[in-house]
Design an enzyme around this catalytic site. Structure first.
Site, PDB file in Angstrom:
ATOM      1  N   SER C  26       2.811  -3.254   4.709  1.00  0.00           N
ATOM      2  CA  SER C  26       2.939  -4.175   3.577  1.00  0.00           C
ATOM      3  C   SER C  26       4.333  -4.770   3.533  1.00  0.00           C
ATOM      4  O   SER C  26       4.638  -5.582   2.679  1.00  0.00           O
ATOM      5  CB  SER C  26       2.647  -3.445   2.264  1.00  0.00           C
ATOM      6  OG  SER C  26       3.601  -2.427   2.061  1.00  0.00           O
ATOM      7  N   ASN C 113       4.259   6.731  -4.518  1.00  0.00           N
ATOM      8  CA  ASN C 113       3.284   6.281  -5.518  1.00  0.00           C
ATOM      9  C   ASN C 113       3.934   5.844  -6.826  1.00  0.00           C
ATOM     10  O   ASN C 113       3.561   4.818  -7.406  1.00  0.00           O
ATOM     11  CB  ASN C 113       2.255   7.395  -5.795  1.00  0.00           C
ATOM     12  CG  ASN C 113       1.413   7.714  -4.574  1.00  0.00           C
ATOM     13  OD1 ASN C 113       1.518   7.040  -3.544  1.00  0.00           O
ATOM     14  ND2 ASN C 113       0.583   8.741  -4.675  1.00  0.00           N
ATOM     15  N   THR C 158     -13.742 -38.360 -25.285  1.00  0.00           N
ATOM     16  CA  THR C 158     -14.670 -37.236 -25.207  1.00  0.00           C
ATOM     17  C   THR C 158     -15.678 -37.656 -24.154  1.00  0.00           C
ATOM     18  O   THR C 158     -16.031 -38.834 -24.077  1.00  0.00           O
ATOM     19  CB  THR C 158     -15.394 -36.938 -26.539  1.00  0.00           C
ATOM     20  OG1 THR C 158     -16.107 -38.096 -26.950  1.00  0.00           O
ATOM     21  CG2 THR C 158     -14.411 -36.545 -27.638  1.00  0.00           C
ATOM     22  N   HIS C 159     -16.088 -36.733 -23.307  1.00  0.00           N
ATOM     23  CA  HIS C 159     -17.017 -37.058 -22.206  1.00  0.00           C
ATOM     24  C   HIS C 159     -16.446 -38.131 -21.280  1.00  0.00           C
ATOM     25  O   HIS C 159     -17.199 -38.861 -20.642  1.00  0.00           O
ATOM     26  CB  HIS C 159     -18.369 -37.540 -22.749  1.00  0.00           C
ATOM     27  CG  HIS C 159     -18.983 -36.639 -23.778  1.00  0.00           C
ATOM     28  ND1 HIS C 159     -19.981 -35.743 -23.488  1.00  0.00           N
ATOM     29  CD2 HIS C 159     -18.751 -36.498 -25.112  1.00  0.00           C
ATOM     30  CE1 HIS C 159     -20.339 -35.097 -24.591  1.00  0.00           C
ATOM     31  NE2 HIS C 159     -19.604 -35.538 -25.591  1.00  0.00           N
ATOM     32  N   SER C 280       0.654 -43.479   2.493  1.00  0.00           N
ATOM     33  CA  SER C 280      -0.237 -43.154   3.590  1.00  0.00           C
ATOM     34  C   SER C 280       0.365 -43.724   4.850  1.00  0.00           C
ATOM     35  O   SER C 280       0.957 -44.798   4.835  1.00  0.00           O
ATOM     36  CB  SER C 280      -1.608 -43.777   3.327  1.00  0.00           C
ATOM     37  OG  SER C 280      -2.291 -43.994   4.535  1.00  0.00           O
ATOM     38  N   LYS C 286      -0.908 -47.512  -0.532  1.00  0.00           N
ATOM     39  CA  LYS C 286      -1.157 -46.260  -1.239  1.00  0.00           C
ATOM     40  C   LYS C 286       0.085 -45.680  -1.919  1.00  0.00           C
ATOM     41  O   LYS C 286       1.178 -45.727  -1.389  1.00  0.00           O
ATOM     42  CB  LYS C 286      -1.723 -45.199  -0.277  1.00  0.00           C
ATOM     43  CG  LYS C 286      -3.093 -45.483   0.252  1.00  0.00           C
ATOM     44  CD  LYS C 286      -4.150 -45.792  -0.780  1.00  0.00           C
ATOM     45  CE  LYS C 286      -4.837 -44.624  -1.413  1.00  0.00           C
ATOM     46  NZ  LYS C 286      -5.236 -43.511  -0.626  1.00  0.00           N
ATOM     47  N   ASN C 288       0.069 -42.163  -3.761  1.00  0.00           N
ATOM     48  CA  ASN C 288      -0.839 -41.082  -4.102  1.00  0.00           C
ATOM     49  C   ASN C 288      -0.171 -40.013  -4.965  1.00  0.00           C
ATOM     50  O   ASN C 288       0.948 -39.609  -4.671  1.00  0.00           O
ATOM     51  CB  ASN C 288      -1.353 -40.418  -2.825  1.00  0.00           C
ATOM     52  CG  ASN C 288      -2.156 -41.378  -1.965  1.00  0.00           C
ATOM     53  OD1 ASN C 288      -2.880 -42.219  -2.487  1.00  0.00           O
ATOM     54  ND2 ASN C 288      -2.008 -41.258  -0.662  1.00  0.00           N
ATOM     55  N   GLU C 293      -2.322 -33.446  -7.338  1.00  0.00           N
ATOM     56  CA  GLU C 293      -3.490 -32.938  -6.606  1.00  0.00           C
ATOM     57  C   GLU C 293      -3.239 -31.540  -6.059  1.00  0.00           C
ATOM     58  O   GLU C 293      -4.108 -30.663  -6.119  1.00  0.00           O
ATOM     59  CB  GLU C 293      -3.823 -33.870  -5.439  1.00  0.00           C
ATOM     60  CG  GLU C 293      -4.344 -35.234  -5.862  1.00  0.00           C
ATOM     61  CD  GLU C 293      -4.430 -36.163  -4.643  1.00  0.00           C
ATOM     62  OE1 GLU C 293      -5.526 -36.279  -4.083  1.00  0.00           O
ATOM     63  OE2 GLU C 293      -3.391 -36.749  -4.265  1.00  0.00           O
ATOM     64  N   TYR C 320      -4.134   7.633  -6.819  1.00  0.00           N
ATOM     65  CA  TYR C 320      -3.792   6.599  -5.849  1.00  0.00           C
ATOM     66  C   TYR C 320      -4.819   6.559  -4.721  1.00  0.00           C
ATOM     67  O   TYR C 320      -5.194   7.581  -4.159  1.00  0.00           O
ATOM     68  CB  TYR C 320      -2.403   6.849  -5.245  1.00  0.00           C
ATOM     69  CG  TYR C 320      -2.006   5.741  -4.304  1.00  0.00           C
ATOM     70  CD1 TYR C 320      -1.532   4.537  -4.800  1.00  0.00           C
ATOM     71  CD2 TYR C 320      -2.162   5.874  -2.925  1.00  0.00           C
ATOM     72  CE1 TYR C 320      -1.202   3.489  -3.934  1.00  0.00           C
ATOM     73  CE2 TYR C 320      -1.835   4.837  -2.062  1.00  0.00           C
ATOM     74  CZ  TYR C 320      -1.365   3.646  -2.580  1.00  0.00           C
ATOM     75  OH  TYR C 320      -1.049   2.614  -1.724  1.00  0.00           O
ATOM     76  N   GLN C 325      -2.919  -0.904  -2.282  1.00  0.00           N
ATOM     77  CA  GLN C 325      -1.883  -1.672  -1.597  1.00  0.00           C
ATOM     78  C   GLN C 325      -2.211  -3.167  -1.589  1.00  0.00           C
ATOM     79  O   GLN C 325      -1.326  -4.004  -1.431  1.00  0.00           O
ATOM     80  CB  GLN C 325      -1.758  -1.142  -0.179  1.00  0.00           C
ATOM     81  CG  GLN C 325      -0.682  -1.825   0.609  1.00  0.00           C
ATOM     82  CD  GLN C 325      -0.501  -1.136   1.947  1.00  0.00           C
ATOM     83  OE1 GLN C 325      -0.333   0.072   2.012  1.00  0.00           O
ATOM     84  NE2 GLN C 325      -0.554  -1.902   3.018  1.00  0.00           N
TER      85      GLN C 325
END
Lengths: 477, 477, 477, 477
Positions: C26, C113, C158-159, C280, C286, C288, C293, C320, C325
């Site tokens: 880990s 632990n 709304t909607h 782009s 473009k 963007n 996003e 444990y 882990q």
């Protein structure tokens, strides 16, 4: 329920606590599996007769009893009692009331573990087939509408910014191919469920040579579970169904998002019929795309039903553990996808296109800017990077001054680059129709390519229809 | 990175904010796709030559450049720069450094949108095939160990309570059939990924007749995406992979749960070799089945990676949205399943069975109580319900007095029911070996059935091997 | 790693298999916890000195060693070796190299632990506090921008259909209150993590009276885990963090959806600065909203990281288990939320409003239709239902003929209902500014209500600041 | 339903399609919210009277009507009609039938958007409070049983391998502290739901100065939503509830896993009463812990219900979208947690401990090996690493020859290390009772520490009881 309790009363004392009954009942869900359960019992009885465990009279009593139970359920005369836990016990109990202790013989060589496995396999097969049929209908409608609407030019989007013009049919046909993959996936769902678990007993097999090949044939399965422990432990067939539906739901959520977007005042590309929208009890102007919103909203449920069953099965040792009863809820809720597909069907069938707004977006979104840049490269020998730069500047000038490519004055264009002042060249290369026709690569949006695509789509549908999973007749007769 | 920024500098002003670069980079993950990306470019260049866009010299420069980049990456000499965002830009940039502006021509008729789609399709095909091969190996080992261990009798469980005795091979073979279904599912994953997206451009097709059939053939795809918008929007192929892996993970979590249970002091049915367990730095007696725990623990991640991508795609309008970049993490993390399968392989190969404890559980768990009840029905003509009741009482008497069925005194048995005092009858019907041999139904645990099952398993493996997906050679040469 | 292996070599033979090392490491993740781990060791050493287990010299050696390790890590001179598994072993090993066997004394009365439990508690406290501070900053910006933009009228939806006009500030302030709830939730996260697990040993406590109150005080915890088994088994503190982040992510996904929508050509309500958008490489027009996003796309990951850890812990017996882990990956990935919040901060700070398009939507969306209907009820004594009906018809007439409420000819209005021909009445009641000012209910969008809301928001922020969780100083000094 | 349709009939034509009705109805779920909805209407009416919109007679008619509807629902005389969509419309419609058009006035200054928000806030408060009360009861039982069972010594486990001996009470009390955290979390759930959304209208506020402070007081809320758009868009209160329940479910899944394990023949540590187990209709010996399995199995559903709603809300723009209706199913299904807690209560109350098997595991698991190693360090001056090694070898010798630490011959011990042949020393330090008593660190398992822990637990319970959320009286009177 004295009868059932008595069955395992020897070791235990006293009654089951009501909370265990309440948490343990599944009948309110699995009553939906009555046809599957009855059909399984019907064929099991015939098999017991075939191998000599039932005589003719017993068989006849049992078969008639099962038929009568089917009628009772369908006429809503069949009593439900949550103390009888599940559909199997309900039917067994009712049969006993009708024909007496002979009913008990039906339990020979069978347990609730392989019985529920049979029921859910039959159900997965039935439902996956129904989904396939519904998707095929939708695919047919998409083809029709694509042919009808082939001359509408639509803005395509990347990042929800106008990209380049496409035929509307091209956009619509993108969903066709998603649904084809959904059908392929559902065929896989059907096929992996096409293995018979019945005849495996509680987990280890049964104490006589039952005729599983007879069961397989009569119940219309293609293969057998070859390991009894696997047969009662596996929920893979339900995983598959829930997964297949999740992907369909994600596809539909994209379509519904578009329907909602395109129905907004700001886009106004399409219009749904009144019957598929709702108004507001307060705002008189509202025409809300509730159907699309509801379907989009249900995506969460379908994805999570898959998640839910995977979690439930995670870490369970073999074979049957009572946890597995939690398969029932996601399984039965899956049926709703049929209604959802019906809703999608109606929307695709009936939306109208509002051409005027399309044109506006195509212009305001500078959808042919790329074509103009390409033309500078190809016809004016300007290197691509420079051309891209010039057109970027042109767009910026338009935006800053409130023009589109179509109405920016020649002078202003000239000030950016002399080649842009050539009106013939300029208008030729920002033309939206022409832009679409330039995308001649296979899979592209030029008209001949769309027609080719539609042709290919039609033959794809034909091929699928030829290899459709067979219908399953669950009615007793 | 001035070069790249310049590419779209026309409309925008100033530099991209560092936070957008940090959140937007994918190179730390998609460097893993370098082979797929290079191979795609290699074949794309050949296609451009074929249709006359590149001349022979240009082609040669590009192909050699790509080969050199492959070497640089493999020799860890390839510089990573998060400002160059993704694998495509890294390679394009490096190629430009090597061969100058001709490198730019490779971008003709291609965009990052269809390029990443190609890369991930190739990757899904590669990984699904590797998983299939690994599962086939494991299946082979299971068959070997099932043959080796066929005479060990094991308690089967329902509800983690001892149910009836089975051959250990029967228990182990249950996993064989799960893995066969996993293989079938992975074959489906491979097949749905076997469609070429390359040649679709940013979303709408490209401005010339590229030769997608050539690309398809050279890149070893079976079909084409027939719609350019679908090709760049779809992540179905990754959904499929993540789903397939989730189900494998759930199956493995069940197996690992059993390994952990059966390795506990209380069960002590099996023993793992020291090399697959760990000790404790504090407690000298510990021998922990960490490998099985780690694998079981990772189930959460695999199920959730599927969930994650389904959520990301939910509600996205067509076509490419930057959200889709989030496909990279779950995709690349999928590779870990190969190590996990290797761990499973090792455990199945090397565990030992501790017969003595098996017998104890079989006796203490009253594993043949059902057989005795059945015998009362069949040989002593006692109705099933009564027989069940009698044996229930017998078990209760044993439990209350610390006996098993094997050492409860005759007298005590007699006091429950006279038929139980018949020693011949009694010992015959609680015999564990005999119990196993009675399960003669197909798929049951009698020896002949196990042998039949193993035979069938072998032929199943042979059939799968015949229809294996072809290997994909991604090395440039 | 001979040292570590030797530690538990007595019972086991041979080496650990490489696959167990690979799946079990880990360190590549928990190196991120180095400060927490060092701080814990530092204070633990002081406690051991306090209760007489370390002498002054030993203490000094250990403390200096730990400080040096901190420097080495920060100067990237600290060697990582996956065979040493985790951060604890790395530090212990390095300390041993530096100061010899005395390093081993640090392990007294502690196990990995309770050590990892301490590290993750400290980390959750640190990160939740950082998130709170970042959210407070954003809240401050929202207030500023709401004050600045108070006179912009915006369509509410709304909607996704235009509902009624609101002040833009009202819309923006809706996010303020979401973030306040997010802060409250993060305060709860902090508080439930404010319990010290250190001093609980492997699971059952340690063999001497350690001074956990001293540890608590020095490590700045409010409470102790009062049960050692609970302390090492629980991952509730991480669940809480992952949940809190999931809800933030869902809130941000809504905001980002709106940023994306409102930046589209069709809405064009807002504009982001160039530095927060991308172009782009193909389409010069473009611009963007990639940042929005990307953030929306990452919602899937955050929701699923919570899902993942809940699944992993599901069904684990105490105490444990190595499965735990798997908490590391979702935990460490949580840090990304800070970058995301930084991105959100930047967007809120810098977007511009495009007033002209707002007005158009308000008109085209018939945003004051409800007001007109209300006026018919209140001033013309028409029953509500009939008024709603009349205005519905008016809207329909507008839509069918391409009018808005503002330009539909008086005559046409008259033909629908005589009261609509009264120009004074009519224009008074479709006025957008006036509509906004009518929403005088508390929490409504009238100016005085917004000002009141902003005032209340400011005092809310002040109150939160007063009760902020204390800073945690993890640096050794 | 002509009435409702007519309400928004002006703009639309024709009827709503049945599929939209079927997919859109929520009444089958939200009928469960009837008390919340009626109470909200009741207080809303009083507010309308207070500000002069209703006169005394109207108020009286409405209040009596609502009371009668409550009676009708409770006497199952209230008709359900899916065309009336939801609980609000059902009640409004019925009220209209009873008192005529005055019923319509109740709709003044209110919309279904703030109405459903109110209902769900009231419901979340009610349910979270019920869960807290139930958890408090369970905590009380745990304390009682911990006091009763304090002298039972139990093996603790790490990795499901026996670790060190603990008092059984210590193990049980670990759950006490989990439930305390669950209660704290539920208090947080209650508090964040303690904000009144009513009076916000459809989204933007209402056209007159309603008295939201009156509503707040009468409906027993602590705060108001200060922003009307936030009030109708937020589902945070439901997220919180679903999350709180998910964590409880994960805790219970761990407890149930242990109940199942410890009830197995192999462990046989505890025994459940017959009334909480079931038998098998086939295997007479079975006594299955179905209740624990069912509860463990339901974890998947609860985790996924949270996941589901997070997905549904992801990416929705403000304000109300019909997707939000999908909050109903996970919300209503949450009630089941009360039954589950009842089941847990019963199991904790009634299980019995089987001491003999505990001892066996403690011995076979070498649970005091660590103590012996520690003793070599402390009393025989052997370095820790060597001591660990010696005891490891001792354990291995036992395992290889079938001994425990308690019966391995002195000679054999001597051959491993001379110090092990000192019987006084040896037996003193493998003593299980003494081992437990050595764990004297706070939170450890020594008796005085357990007593202290229980004492602290009692005062924790008292403190919580003092700060319990107030009861909510939803009955109309």
């Amino acid at each position: 329920m004295d009868t059932k309790e008595t069955l395992w009363k020897g070791r235990s004392e006293g009654n089951v606590h009501p909370i265990l009954i309440e948490l343990g009942e599944s009948i309110l869900l699995d009553i939906k599996l009555y046809k599957e359960d009855l059909k399984g019992s019907y064929i099991h009885a015939k098999m017991l007769y075939k191998i000599g465990i039932l005589n003719e009279e017993e068989l006849s009593l049992i078969l008639n009893g099962l038929k009568q139970i089917q009628r009772e359920i369908e006429e809503h005369k069949f009593p439900i009692n949550i103390e009888l836990e599940d559909i199997h016990t309900h039917i067994e109990q009712r049969l006993k009331e009708m024909i007496g202790p002979i009913a008990g013989k039906l339990h020979t060589g069978r347990s609730r573990n392989d019985q529920i496995a049979l029921d859910t396999h039959l159900y997965v097969k039935k439902l996956s087939r129904q989904i396939i049929l519904k998707l095929l209908e939708i695919c047919k409608i998409i083809i029709n509408r694509s042919e009808e609407l082939i001359d509408f030019i639509f803005p395509s989007y990347t990042h929800l910014q106008v990209a380049q013009p496409v035929r509307f049919s091209h956009h619509l046909m993108a969903y066709f191919w998603m649904f084809i993959r959904d059908i392929e996936r559902m065929i896989f769902v059907f096929e992996q469920a096409n293995r018979l678990p019945l005849g495996c007993g509680a987990a280890t097999g049964v104490n006589y040579e039952n005729d599983r090949l007879f069961l397989k044939k009569e119940l219309n399965f293609k293969e057998l579970y070859e390991n009894s422990m696997d047969a009662v432990s596996s929920r893979d067939h339900i995983f598959n169904l829930l997964y297949g539906i999740s992907v369909i739901a994600v596809h539909l959520s994209r379509l519904c998002e578009e329907i909602i977007l395109f129905s907004s005042v700001e886009f106004s590309f399409i219009e749904l019929p009144d019957s598929l929208t709702t108004g507001s009890s307060i705002m008189p102007q509202k025409k809300n795309p509730d159907l699309a919103e509801l379907i989009r909203g249900k995506t969460g449920k379908f994805i999570s039903n898959l998640n839910s069953l995977l979690i439930t099965v995670k870490g369970l040792p073999l074979t049957y553990n009572r946890d597995l009863q939690e398969d029932r809820k996601p399984l039965i809720e899956s049926e709703e996808i049929l209604k959802i597909l019906e809703g999608i069907h109606l929307m695709i069938l009936s939306f109208k296109i509002k051409e005027k707004k399309l044109e506006k977006s195509l212009q305001k979104g500078f959808s042919t800017a790329t074509d103009l840049a390409d033309a500078l490269v190809q016809k004016k020998q300007i290197p691509f990077r420079e051309a891209h730069h010039i057109i970027g500047k042109l767009v910026k000038t338009c935006v800053d001054n409130g023009y589109t490519l179509f109405d920016i004055p020649q002078e202003l264009r000239k000030s950016i680059h002399p080649d842009l002042s050539d009106d013939n060249f300029y208008y030729e290369n920002i033309d939206i129709q022409k832009s679409v026709e330039k995308k001649v690569s296979r899979g592209g949006t030029a008209k001949k390519r769309i027609l080719e695509q539609i042709q290919y789509a039609k033959s794809t549908l034909e091929n699928i229809k030829k290899s459709l999973p067979e219908e399953i007749d669950l009615d007793l007769n």
